[in-house]
Motif scaffolding. Structure first.
Motif: not given
Lengths: 556, 159
Positions: A196, A208, A556, B6-9, B11
């Protein structure tokens, strides 16, 4: 970070015991060297953990990225206030229990029974267990947490089946299968989390998971929570604990009871606060807390073996910690952390005392014990203080810990929170009842009365041979009693020994030290409470953890 | 290697349905076996569940690609992280299964069967029931139901 000019100590709590284990294995022919190595390694961990507590309190979370990978990729070790505190308490407990075990090994070394329990294996395994516990506390990502769990579980498999006798194999089977299941669930949780979010780093996950669909996040939360709840023995998943702990050797049971479930509780605190701060599961967790407390303590009330009573109170009191976590307020989290610290120490000292009771009285069944207060006033004092502490009699730390949680619950003020507060108070009273039953029967009741009961039981026992075995055991285990074995007539010796053996000083000393640490918590309750408040504030803000772990560009 | 982070992931994972079915099959069969009374079957069930979870990590790693060596183009190689994790998990489960095998052998040595024993409470209730049948003068109020258990326990855990 880095205000304090101390080299990064983070790997040491894991490395020291592991290296110690290797050395102890190499020195398996020499008991003496093994002991020195083990004590040195664990004493080192205590010092490192104390420094870490100070370091994290002064200059925030300490982070170490291993293997020189690009930053969010590698394995990180993180110590914030919570981890450091857990590490300090657990290392103190493991060191004292080690001293107890050494005392026991020393006392048994001339003994035939000692050959059954190979102590050369005990030391390395015990050290690996400590390394696993430390790794779990310091893990900065989910997978490393899993590895920490596996290290400590695997050593616990060995320790719980030490000697390979029938009862231990039976207990071990349940324990290993349940642990395997929870590990499989944990792995599934990690896989789902990675699918995910694309990371297993806790700090990165904290960022995240917030962006995930709430349904997906809930599945991840439930999966991880279930895996940890099995390890922590939260009610519907707690049945394995009272069946597997009581048969292990006293020091092993003590360290398991003190630490292993608390590692599960730590993992729940960590994931609930860091990954799922806006928990939709508050009600579910409150119910789990209530049921764990009440059903656990009812189990304790109905038991007649001291070890099983204590195992059930262990399950029951896990409920208090879950209660604090479930509230998901700062006061609740602080209360839960304080309770963990208190409970690790008290539960361990009670199990150590049980080990001594077993030595002195030859049994842990309340039907067969009596007059212990006369036989060993010091032991009775230790038990009394610890029992009162566990049940939460003022002014001891158990009382303070419970007051903190009750306050936090009342502050939340929902009807369910009030119900759980009431459940907590009832549980506290029932704990007092269960432990005073132990006190009045095993310690206070005159020996003659206990003997009458035991005599009746002995008469009824159909198996004469079994009795002879017991008599032989009792005689053989008294210092200098080897010669009396042949002289002992068959079948008359009772488990309640009329001339109790003197307790080995080292075992008694370690137990007394453990109880003293419990009292020390009461003395330093003020500063400790302030520390847990700060730790809980960190956990609720989440920022200190995330900013110190992740480099700026990843945040970020 | 930046793609791995996977920066700025987002899915973008499309699960492979065949692998998902394999996972479901393995875990289902494993669960069924694990509910059995015989420890060896439980053990086999655990092996299957473990393998199912291992395959799950293949699902998680996304589309299959080239071996992830240094110098390989990140766009065409498979995600190495789940592979690293699953290798660790496989090693751990190998050791655990080995231990469980030894345990079940020892259980067989001791009791002549590899059935998972009743838990203590069950055994206690059964013993009470059995004693009730065989003894007429049995005085339940005086009997310590834990006697033989505790005696065995006391004898062993002193070592």
């Amino acid at each position: 970070m880095g205000d304090v000019p101390v080299p990064n100590l983070l790997p040491l709590p894991v490395l020291l015991p592991l290296l110690g284990a290797a050395l102890a294995l190499a020195f398996r022919r020499s008991d003496r060297l093994q002991r020195i190595v083990s004590i040195a390694a664990l004493a080192g961990v205590v010092v490192v953990a104390a420094v870490l507590v100070w370091q994290t309190d002064v200059s925030g979370p300490q982070v170490l990225w291993l293997g020189a990978w690009q930053e969010p990729l590698g394995i990180s070790l993180v110590a914030d206030r919570l981890s450091a505190l857990m590490l300090l308490v657990s290392s103190v407990v493991t060191l004292l229990v080690l001293l107890f075990a050494i005392g026991q090994g020393h006392a048994d070394s001339d003994d035939e029974v000692a050959r059954e329990t190979p102590l050369s294996i005990f030391h390395p395994t015990y050290l690996v267990l400590t390394a696993g516990v430390a790794n779990a506390f310091l893990a900065g990502d989910l997978f490393n947490l899993f590895v920490g769990f596996e290290i400590l579980l695997f050593s616990s498999y060995v320790l719980i089946t030490l000697g390979g006798s029938a009862s231990r194999i039976h207990a071990g089977t349940t324990y290993v299968v349940v642990s395997l299941l929870s590990s499989a669930l944990f792995l599934i949780g990690i896989a789902a989390t990675y699918a995910a979010t694309g990371t297993v780093n806790l700090a990165q996950l904290a960022i995240r998971i917030g962006g995930l669909d709430p349904g997906v996040a809930l599945v991840l939360q439930l999966c991880l929570l279930t895996a940890f709840a099995i390890k922590a023995a939260v009610f519907p998943m707690s049945a394995w604990l009272p069946d597997s702990y009581p048969t292990a050797p006293a020091p092993v049971t003590a360290v398991f009871a003190g630490l292993l479930t608390k590692v599960g509780v730590y993992a729940i605190i960590r994931t609930q606060t860091l990954l799922f701060p806006a928990s939709p599961l508050t009600d579910l967790l409150l119910w789990a807390a209530l049921l764990t407390m009440v059903i656990g303590i009812l189990g304790a009330v109905s038991q007649s073996g001291l070890k099983r009573i204590l195992s059930f109170t262990l399950v029951s009191h896990i409920g208090y910690m879950i209660f604090g976590i479930a509230l998901s307020t700062q006061a609740g989290t602080a209360g839960a952390i304080f309770y963990v610290v208190h409970h690790i120490i008290i539960q361990t000292s009670l199990f150590l005392i049980t080990g001594l009771v077993e030595r002195i009285g030859g049994s842990t069944s309340l039907h067969r014990l009596g007059g212990l207060a006369l036989a060993s006033p010091l032991l009775a004092t230790l038990f009394f203080v610890s029992a009162m502490n566990l049940s939460g009699v003022p002014p001891l730390s158990g009382f303070l810990a419970k007051i903190g949680l009750v306050d936090a619950g009342i502050a939340v003020g929902t009807p369910l929170a009030w119900v759980v507060v009431a459940g907590g108070i009832v549980t506290s009273l029932l704990t007092l009842y269960a432990l005073s039953k132990v006190w009045s029967q095993a310690f206070w009741r005159p020996l003659s009365e206990a003997r009458e009961v035991a005599e009746l039981a002995a008469e009824e026992a159909a198996d004469e041979a079994e009795q002879f075995e017991q008599a032989e055991l009792d005689a053989g285990r008294r210092p200098g009693g080897a010669a009396t074995i042949t002289a002992a007539p068959t079948g008359v010796a009772l488990a309640v020994d009329t001339s109790p053996r003197a307790l080995p000083r080292m075992m008694l000393g370690a137990t007394a030290a453990m109880t003293a640490v419990g009292l020390l918590i009461t003395l330093v309750a003020g500063p400790l409470q302030a520390f847990t408040e700060r730790a809980a504030a960190d956990l609720r803000q989440r920022d200190p953890y995330i900013t110190s772990v992740l480099p700026e560009e990843v945040r970020r | 290697m930046t793609a791995l982070a996977r920066a700025g992931f987002e899915s973008t994972l499309t699960p492979n349905l065949t692998l998902v079915l394999v996972v479901v099959g393995l875990v289902a069969v494993g669960t069924a076996l694990a509910l059995d009374r015989s420890l060896v079957r439980v053990l086999l069930g655990m092996v299957l569940i473990g393998n199912g979870v291992a395959v799950l990590y293949l699902v998680v790693s996304g589309r299959a690609g080239r071996a992830p060596f240094v110098g390989e183009d990140p766009a065409t190689m498979s995600d190495p992280l789940p592979q690293a994790m699953v290798l660790t998990a496989i090693v751990i489960s190998l050791a655990t299964i080995g231990f469980l095998l030894a345990l079940s052998y020892r259980l067989w040595q001791i009791s002549g069967t590899d059935d998972v024993p009743d838990d203590a409470e069950d055994a206690r209730i059964q013993r009470l029931a059995r004693d009730d049948e065989t003894s007429e003068t049995y005085d339940r109020s005086e009997e310590s139901t834990t006697t033989s258990d505790e005696r065995a326990e006391a004898g062993e855990s002193r070592g």
